[in-house]
Design a protein around this motif. Structure first.
Motif, PDB file in Angstrom:
ATOM      1  N   GLY A   1       0.836  -1.202   0.000  1.00  0.00           N
ATOM      2  CA  GLY A   1       0.000   0.000   0.000  1.00  0.00           C
ATOM      3  C   GLY A   1       0.865   1.244   0.000  1.00  0.00           C
ATOM      4  O   GLY A   1       0.526   2.272   0.596  1.00  0.00           O
TER       5      GLY A   1
ATOM      6  N   GLY B   1      -0.450   4.707  -0.783  1.00  0.00           N
ATOM      7  CA  GLY B   1      -1.548   5.214   0.051  1.00  0.00           C
ATOM      8  C   GLY B   1      -1.067   6.329   0.960  1.00  0.00           C
ATOM      9  O   GLY B   1       0.106   6.710   0.936  1.00  0.00           O
ATOM     10  N   GLN B   2      -1.997   6.807   1.766  1.00  0.00           N
ATOM     11  CA  GLN B   2      -1.682   7.949   2.659  1.00  0.00           C
ATOM     12  C   GLN B   2      -0.548   7.646   3.642  1.00  0.00           C
ATOM     13  O   GLN B   2       0.362   8.439   3.805  1.00  0.00           O
ATOM     14  N   ILE B   3      -0.674   6.507   4.323  1.00  0.00           N
ATOM     15  CA  ILE B   3       0.358   6.164   5.316  1.00  0.00           C
ATOM     16  C   ILE B   3       1.662   5.836   4.597  1.00  0.00           C
ATOM     17  O   ILE B   3       2.742   6.281   5.002  1.00  0.00           O
TER      18      ILE B   3
ATOM     19  N   GLU C   1       1.894  -2.396  -4.623  1.00  0.00           N
ATOM     20  CA  GLU C   1       0.588  -1.737  -4.761  1.00  0.00           C
ATOM     21  C   GLU C   1      -0.341  -2.622  -5.584  1.00  0.00           C
ATOM     22  O   GLU C   1       0.118  -3.530  -6.282  1.00  0.00           O
ATOM     23  N   ILE C   2      -1.640  -2.339  -5.492  1.00  0.00           N
ATOM     24  CA  ILE C   2      -2.570  -2.997  -6.403  1.00  0.00           C
ATOM     25  C   ILE C   2      -2.376  -2.371  -7.794  1.00  0.00           C
ATOM     26  O   ILE C   2      -1.906  -1.228  -7.909  1.00  0.00           O
TER      27      ILE C   2
ATOM     28  N   VAL D   1       1.003  -2.355   5.199  1.00  0.00           N
ATOM     29  CA  VAL D   1       0.160  -1.173   5.412  1.00  0.00           C
ATOM     30  C   VAL D   1      -1.118  -1.252   4.574  1.00  0.00           C
ATOM     31  O   VAL D   1      -2.195  -0.876   5.017  1.00  0.00           O
TER      32      VAL D   1
ATOM     33  N   GLN E   1      -0.557 -12.793   1.247  1.00  0.00           N
ATOM     34  CA  GLN E   1       0.723 -12.159   1.604  1.00  0.00           C
ATOM     35  C   GLN E   1       1.524 -13.032   2.566  1.00  0.00           C
ATOM     36  O   GLN E   1       2.743 -13.081   2.501  1.00  0.00           O
TER      37      GLN E   1
ATOM     38  N   VAL F   1       0.000  -2.914   9.804  1.00  0.00           N
ATOM     39  CA  VAL F   1      -0.710  -1.669  10.125  1.00  0.00           C
ATOM     40  C   VAL F   1      -2.142  -1.734   9.592  1.00  0.00           C
ATOM     41  O   VAL F   1      -3.078  -1.252  10.226  1.00  0.00           O
TER      42      VAL F   1
ATOM     43  N   ASN G   1      -5.795  -2.421   8.784  1.00  0.00           N
ATOM     44  CA  ASN G   1      -6.811  -2.899   9.753  1.00  0.00           C
ATOM     45  C   ASN G   1      -7.724  -3.982   9.188  1.00  0.00           C
ATOM     46  O   ASN G   1      -7.953  -4.003   7.987  1.00  0.00           O
TER      47      ASN G   1
ATOM     48  N   LEU H   1       0.775   3.635  17.846  1.00  0.00           N
ATOM     49  CA  LEU H   1       0.116   4.936  17.698  1.00  0.00           C
ATOM     50  C   LEU H   1      -0.773   5.199  18.913  1.00  0.00           C
ATOM     51  O   LEU H   1      -0.837   6.322  19.411  1.00  0.00           O
TER      52      LEU H   1
ATOM     53  N   SER I   1      -5.762  10.067   9.970  1.00  0.00           N
ATOM     54  CA  SER I   1      -4.379  10.310  10.383  1.00  0.00           C
ATOM     55  C   SER I   1      -3.465   9.422   9.556  1.00  0.00           C
ATOM     56  O   SER I   1      -3.768   8.257   9.337  1.00  0.00           O
TER      57      SER I   1
HETATM   58  P1  NDP Z   1      -4.131   4.495   4.515  1.00  0.00           P
HETATM   59  O1  NDP Z   1      -2.735   4.526   4.040  1.00  0.00           O
HETATM   60  O2  NDP Z   1      -4.692   5.710   5.177  1.00  0.00           O
HETATM   61  O3  NDP Z   1      -4.379   3.269   5.507  1.00  0.00           O
HETATM   62  C1  NDP Z   1      -3.870   1.983   5.237  1.00  0.00           C
HETATM   63  C2  NDP Z   1      -4.328   1.010   6.306  1.00  0.00           C
HETATM   64  O4  NDP Z   1      -3.778   1.377   7.550  1.00  0.00           O
HETATM   65  C3  NDP Z   1      -5.833   0.958   6.500  1.00  0.00           C
HETATM   66  O5  NDP Z   1      -6.211  -0.377   6.724  1.00  0.00           O
HETATM   67  C4  NDP Z   1      -6.029   1.782   7.745  1.00  0.00           C
HETATM   68  O6  NDP Z   1      -7.153   1.352   8.492  1.00  0.00           O
HETATM   69  C5  NDP Z   1      -4.800   1.406   8.503  1.00  0.00           C
HETATM   70  N1  NDP Z   1      -4.504   2.280   9.644  1.00  0.00           N
HETATM   71  C6  NDP Z   1      -4.004   1.860  10.816  1.00  0.00           C
HETATM   72  N2  NDP Z   1      -3.838   2.862  11.654  1.00  0.00           N
HETATM   73  C7  NDP Z   1      -4.267   3.958  11.040  1.00  0.00           C
HETATM   74  C8  NDP Z   1      -4.376   5.309  11.401  1.00  0.00           C
HETATM   75  N3  NDP Z   1      -4.031   5.757  12.578  1.00  0.00           N
HETATM   76  N4  NDP Z   1      -4.842   6.172  10.494  1.00  0.00           N
HETATM   77  C9  NDP Z   1      -5.205   5.734   9.297  1.00  0.00           C
HETATM   78  N5  NDP Z   1      -5.147   4.466   8.909  1.00  0.00           N
HETATM   79  C10 NDP Z   1      -4.701   3.578   9.769  1.00  0.00           C
HETATM   80  O7  NDP Z   1      -5.102   4.066   3.340  1.00  0.00           O
HETATM   81  P2  NDP Z   1      -5.117   4.494   1.822  1.00  0.00           P
HETATM   82  O8  NDP Z   1      -6.455   4.044   1.303  1.00  0.00           O
HETATM   83  O9  NDP Z   1      -4.617   5.875   1.614  1.00  0.00           O
HETATM   84  O10 NDP Z   1      -4.005   3.561   1.234  1.00  0.00           O
HETATM   85  C11 NDP Z   1      -4.096   2.191   1.179  1.00  0.00           C
HETATM   86  C12 NDP Z   1      -3.261   1.737   0.012  1.00  0.00           C
HETATM   87  O11 NDP Z   1      -3.200   0.333   0.064  1.00  0.00           O
HETATM   88  C13 NDP Z   1      -3.880   2.131  -1.327  1.00  0.00           C
HETATM   89  O12 NDP Z   1      -2.869   2.749  -2.097  1.00  0.00           O
HETATM   90  C14 NDP Z   1      -4.294   0.791  -1.925  1.00  0.00           C
HETATM   91  O13 NDP Z   1      -4.095   0.780  -3.320  1.00  0.00           O
HETATM   92  C15 NDP Z   1      -3.334  -0.130  -1.227  1.00  0.00           C
HETATM   93  N6  NDP Z   1      -3.718  -1.519  -1.117  1.00  0.00           N
HETATM   94  C16 NDP Z   1      -2.729  -2.401  -1.350  1.00  0.00           C
HETATM   95  C17 NDP Z   1      -2.945  -3.722  -1.249  1.00  0.00           C
HETATM   96  C18 NDP Z   1      -1.817  -4.627  -1.562  1.00  0.00           C
HETATM   97  O14 NDP Z   1      -0.688  -4.187  -1.522  1.00  0.00           O
HETATM   98  N7  NDP Z   1      -2.097  -5.880  -1.854  1.00  0.00           N
HETATM   99  C19 NDP Z   1      -4.245  -4.266  -0.881  1.00  0.00           C
HETATM  100  C20 NDP Z   1      -5.233  -3.253  -0.601  1.00  0.00           C
HETATM  101  C21 NDP Z   1      -4.946  -1.920  -0.690  1.00  0.00           C
HETATM  102  P3  NDP Z   1      -8.585   2.058   8.407  1.00  0.00           P
HETATM  103  O15 NDP Z   1      -9.136   1.712   7.041  1.00  0.00           O
HETATM  104  O16 NDP Z   1      -9.336   1.425   9.515  1.00  0.00           O
HETATM  105  O17 NDP Z   1      -8.353   3.511   8.591  1.00  0.00           O
END
Ligand code: NDP
Length: 329
Positions: A11, A14-16, A42-43, A87, A112, A129, A131, A158, A238
């Motif tokens: 991921g 993504g944001q994190i 990434e996907i 993540v 994975q 990380v 969820n 966290l 966050s």
């Molecule tokens: P984030 O980067 O914001 O979050 C990723 C994960 O971390 C979520 O499950 C989120 O849970 C969790 N998380 C844990 N603690 C926190 C926190 N304090 N704040 C926010 N999130 C937290 O999600 P994005 O959607 O921006 O990015 C996810 C990325 O993962 C995307 O780019 C997507 O393409 C990718 N992805 C990759 C996969 C893979 O590699 N096979 C599979 C699926 C997705 P919560 O949803 O509960 O906030």
């Protein structure tokens, strides 16, 4: 310079991920003398965005960044991986039940887990990380045949960092003064920050903050609701603080930054049956780490009735989650 540590981040676009990879490349996870090779998963639809992240990483001209792999193939992402930061996960959609979230993410983490077992380095360590983090870690561990279960962890750091900040503010001290603060249980609103065993400036925390009503009420709910408060304020969840906590988690575990003498940190790790937590559940515990890959659950702490009751609830939630994914274990 030593051999680069191969760090997988799923991921990664993504944001994190975006808040994390630059800090890894700059040496904050493994120290200023350890080069890193980033293996970014990434996907498929997010590969263009990932390309952009990689271009920015190049533009950071990080001396410690020895190389990058960008891929949508878990086998390639985990090839020779020493540390995997899992993540990426599917967010809960509108109207989606927690059970559906568990199943959808479970499918990601079974694959994975297998890919890690087949491709990663012998000294692999995994920090989850995405969820529901504890249960995703349980699923990945169960599907990673041949990899010792204790190499799988989930992040509760966290919650610990959030709790420490609130306590420091209340006591009017620097956050560095707040030590020995364990977060028990699930990374969910049921988690339990153990203020009874925490210290401020070396003193029992409850001697410094005597207002037990605040500790059991406002403090706990502020930490539990912090994620929502940030979404309300920022319009997005966050991310930088989650990435920061993961840096802390891995740095203490295997990044050359052992827990200071007398202190402990919180990691969700497989239970060995300590404190009545059923063996095998991935549960937040106080641990000491050597910074080189070993950790130990701190034994012999006395839990107050309040913390014990909350621990019972968070463990019950972990058991429910485990039962909901029993076909993947
Ligand atoms: P984030 O980067 O914001 O979050 C990723 C994960 O971390 C979520 O499950 C989120 O849970 C969790 N998380 C844990 N603690 C926190 C926190 N304090 N704040 C926010 N999130 C937290 O999600 P994005 O959607 O921006 O990015 C996810 C990325 O993962 C995307 O780019 C997507 O393409 C990718 N992805 C990759 C996969 C893979 O590699 N096979 C599979 C699926 C997705 P919560 O949803 O509960 O906030």
């Amino acid at each position: 310079m030593s051999t680069p540590v191969r760090v997988a981040v799923t991921g990664a676009a993504g944001q994190i991920g975006y808040a994390l990879v630059f800090r890894i490349a700059s040496g904050q996870m493994f120290g200023p003398d350890t080069p890193v090779h980033l293996q970014l998963l990434e996907i498929t639809p997010a590969l263009d965005a990932l390309q952009g992240v990689a271009m920015e990483l190049e533009d950071g001209a990080f001396p410690l960044l020895a190389g990058m792999t960008l891929t949508d193939d878990a086998a390639e992402a985990f090839d020779g991986t020493n540390v995997a930061c899992l993540v990426g996960a599917k967010p809960r959609g509108p109207g989606m039940e927690r059970a559906d979230l568990l199943k959808d993410n479970g499918a990601i983490f079974t694959g994975q887990g297998r890919a890690l077992a087949d491709n990663a380095a012998d000294d692999l360590k995994v920090a989850v990380v995405g969820n529901p983090a504890n249960t995703n870690a349980l699923i990945a561990a169960a599907n990673a045949e041949g990899v010792p279960t204790e190499r799988f962890s989930a992040m509760v750091r966290l919650d610990e960092n959030r709790a420490k900040s609130q306590l420091a503010n209340k006591a009017g001290v620097s956050v560095a003064e707040v030590t020995n603060l364990a977060v028990w249980g699930n990374h969910s609103p049921t988690m339990v920050p153990d203020f009874d065993n925490a210290r401020i400036g070396g003193q029992p925390l409850t001697d410094v903050i005597e207002d037990r009503g605040w500790l059991e009420g406002e403090f706990l709910s502020t930490v539990q609701q912090r994620g929502k408060a940030i979404i309300d304020a920022r319009g997005a969840s966050s991310a930088a603080s989650a990435a920061n906590a993961l840096i802390d988690h891995v740095a203490n575990w295997c990044g050359g930054k052992p827990t200071p003498e007398g202190d402990w940190v919180s990691m969700a790790v497989p239970s060995d049956g300590s404190y009545g937590v059923p063996e095998g559940l991935i549960c937040g515990f106080p641990v000491t780490t050597d910074g080189a890959g070993a950790y130990r659950i701190v034994e012999g702490l006395e839990l107050s009735g309040f913390t014990q009751a909350k621990l019972g609830s968070t463990v019950a939630e972990l058991e429910e989650e485990r039962d909901a994914v029993s076909d993947m274990l």
